[in-house]
Design a protein around this motif. Structure first.
Motif, mmCIF file in Angstrom:
data_model
loop_
_atom_site.group_PDB
_atom_site.id
_atom_site.type_symbol
_atom_site.label_atom_id
_atom_site.label_comp_id
_atom_site.label_asym_id
_atom_site.label_seq_id
_atom_site.Cartn_x
_atom_site.Cartn_y
_atom_site.Cartn_z
ATOM 1 N N PHE A 1 23.207 -42.867 72.423
ATOM 2 C CA PHE A 1 23.065 -41.687 73.265
ATOM 3 C C PHE A 1 21.947 -41.872 74.284
ATOM 4 O O PHE A 1 20.885 -42.407 73.975
ATOM 5 C CB PHE A 1 22.773 -40.444 72.415
ATOM 6 C CG PHE A 1 23.965 -39.931 71.665
ATOM 7 C CD1 PHE A 1 24.781 -38.942 72.199
ATOM 8 C CD2 PHE A 1 24.280 -40.447 70.418
ATOM 9 C CE1 PHE A 1 25.884 -38.482 71.501
ATOM 10 C CE2 PHE A 1 25.386 -39.992 69.716
ATOM 11 C CZ PHE A 1 26.188 -39.003 70.256
ATOM 12 N N ILE A 2 22.212 -41.424 75.497
ATOM 13 C CA ILE A 2 21.219 -41.370 76.568
ATOM 14 C C ILE A 2 21.106 -39.907 76.985
ATOM 15 O O ILE A 2 22.123 -39.205 77.070
ATOM 16 C CB ILE A 2 21.655 -42.223 77.773
ATOM 17 C CG1 ILE A 2 21.989 -43.643 77.345
ATOM 18 C CG2 ILE A 2 20.590 -42.220 78.862
ATOM 19 C CD1 ILE A 2 22.775 -44.423 78.386
ATOM 20 N N PHE A 3 19.894 -39.440 77.250
ATOM 21 C CA PHE A 3 19.697 -38.028 77.557
ATOM 22 C C PHE A 3 19.034 -37.847 78.926
ATOM 23 O O PHE A 3 18.102 -38.562 79.278
ATOM 24 C CB PHE A 3 18.830 -37.356 76.482
ATOM 25 C CG PHE A 3 19.437 -37.410 75.112
ATOM 26 C CD1 PHE A 3 20.330 -36.439 74.692
ATOM 27 C CD2 PHE A 3 19.138 -38.453 74.241
ATOM 28 C CE1 PHE A 3 20.900 -36.500 73.433
ATOM 29 C CE2 PHE A 3 19.704 -38.523 72.979
ATOM 30 C CZ PHE A 3 20.589 -37.538 72.572
ATOM 31 N N ARG A 4 19.554 -36.877 79.660
ATOM 32 C CA ARG A 4 18.977 -36.509 80.950
ATOM 33 C C ARG A 4 18.894 -34.987 80.979
ATOM 34 O O ARG A 4 19.899 -34.313 80.779
ATOM 35 C CB ARG A 4 19.861 -37.029 82.084
ATOM 36 C CG ARG A 4 19.489 -36.574 83.470
ATOM 37 C CD ARG A 4 18.147 -37.051 83.941
ATOM 38 N NE ARG A 4 18.002 -38.489 83.934
ATOM 39 C CZ ARG A 4 16.889 -39.102 84.300
ATOM 40 N NH1 ARG A 4 15.837 -38.388 84.685
ATOM 41 N NH2 ARG A 4 16.804 -40.422 84.262
ATOM 42 N N ASP A 5 17.703 -34.436 81.216
ATOM 43 C CA ASP A 5 17.529 -32.983 81.192
ATOM 44 C C ASP A 5 17.067 -32.490 82.562
ATOM 45 O O ASP A 5 15.920 -32.684 82.957
ATOM 46 C CB ASP A 5 16.514 -32.577 80.122
ATOM 47 C CG ASP A 5 16.656 -31.115 79.731
ATOM 48 O OD1 ASP A 5 16.707 -30.271 80.648
ATOM 49 O OD2 ASP A 5 16.728 -30.818 78.525
ATOM 50 N N LEU A 6 17.979 -31.875 83.276
ATOM 51 C CA LEU A 6 17.705 -31.397 84.624
ATOM 52 C C LEU A 6 16.963 -30.069 84.627
ATOM 53 O O LEU A 6 16.413 -29.674 85.663
ATOM 54 C CB LEU A 6 19.015 -31.232 85.402
ATOM 55 C CG LEU A 6 19.984 -32.413 85.361
ATOM 56 C CD1 LEU A 6 21.229 -32.092 86.181
ATOM 57 C CD2 LEU A 6 19.318 -33.679 85.860
ATOM 58 N N GLY A 7 16.930 -29.393 83.475
ATOM 59 C CA GLY A 7 16.205 -28.132 83.369
ATOM 60 C C GLY A 7 14.740 -28.349 83.072
ATOM 61 O O GLY A 7 13.858 -27.720 83.666
ATOM 62 N N ILE A 8 14.463 -29.259 82.140
ATOM 63 C CA ILE A 8 13.070 -29.546 81.757
ATOM 64 C C ILE A 8 12.411 -30.492 82.752
ATOM 65 O O ILE A 8 11.226 -30.340 83.087
ATOM 66 C CB ILE A 8 13.031 -30.142 80.336
ATOM 67 C CG1 ILE A 8 13.523 -29.103 79.318
ATOM 68 C CG2 ILE A 8 11.625 -30.616 79.981
ATOM 69 C CD1 ILE A 8 13.612 -29.628 77.900
#
Length: 208
Positions: free
Chosen positions: A38-45
């Motif tokens: 899994f790779i994660f990208r958080d545009l909110g944080i």
């Protein structure tokens, strides 16, 4: 082993329905495919900056004229594009804000819409025919909306600038296999919303 890119975009850290949906997807996927990465990208944080004049100049610099200095403004964009290229599965948690997407999603899309990187014109010149360069991937758009009626043929379909926008961008860059699952009626609460959550939970758990 597949790579799964999970993108969250809600400004809410807690009580976010779209975040709950991506978390449920991850839990279900890990159960089915425990060796996947899994790779994660958080545009909110971690908001993505808007493109600016330096970015545009760098992006449209001819390949023969490129150097480390004039390509520096594209460093983040290159990283975001690389994440997409490396991913086999893309999961996008997407709340509806004022009938559209969070502003961070627009910034993200501007950063990844790179001519001759994620898409190109069919003839090599502006011709209106877009060819996507990111084939062989599947995307899940997990959307959350306060009201309802935004689906195909429903009363508010013409006001859906949320999931349709992301679907359009993904298709242009070559991601043709897209499944959109939408949780509606959050503002109503009560039995209507609970039944919607139960239905959406079952749909996500059925993904294989």
């Amino acid at each position: 082993m597949k790579k799964v890119l999970i993108i969250n975009s809600s400004a809410r850290i807690t009580n976010s329905q779209s975040r709950a949906m991506t978390a449920l997807f991850q839990e279900n996927w890990q159960r089915l495919y425990p060796t996947d990465h899994f790779i994660f990208r958080d545009l909110g944080i971690n908001p993505i900056p808007h493109i600016d004049d330096a970015w545009i100049k760098a992006s449209f610099t001819k390949v023969s004229d490129r150097n480390a200095e004039n390509q520096a403004p594209l460093a983040l964009s290159n990283k975001l594009v690389r994440e997409l290229k490396e991913a086999d599965i893309i999961v996008f948690g997407l709340p509806m804000y004022n009938w559209g997407v969070p502003s961070g999603v627009k910034s993200y899309m501007d950063q990844i819409m790179r001519i001759n990187e994620t898409w190109k014109f069919e003839s090599g010149e502006p011709d209106g025919n877009y060819v996507g360069l990111l084939s062989g991937k599947k995307a899940y758009i997990l959307s959350a909306r306060g009201d309802n009626g935004y689906g195909c043929g429903e009363r508010n379909e013409h006001m859906n600038f949320q999931s349709k926008y992301v679907e359009t961008i993904f298709r242009i860059i070559g991601i043709g296999e897209i499944e959109t699952i939408s949780l509606d009626s959050e503002e109503y609460g009560g039995e209507l919303f609970q039944k919607g959550k139960e239905r959406i939970t079952a749909m996500i758990k059925a993904i294989k």
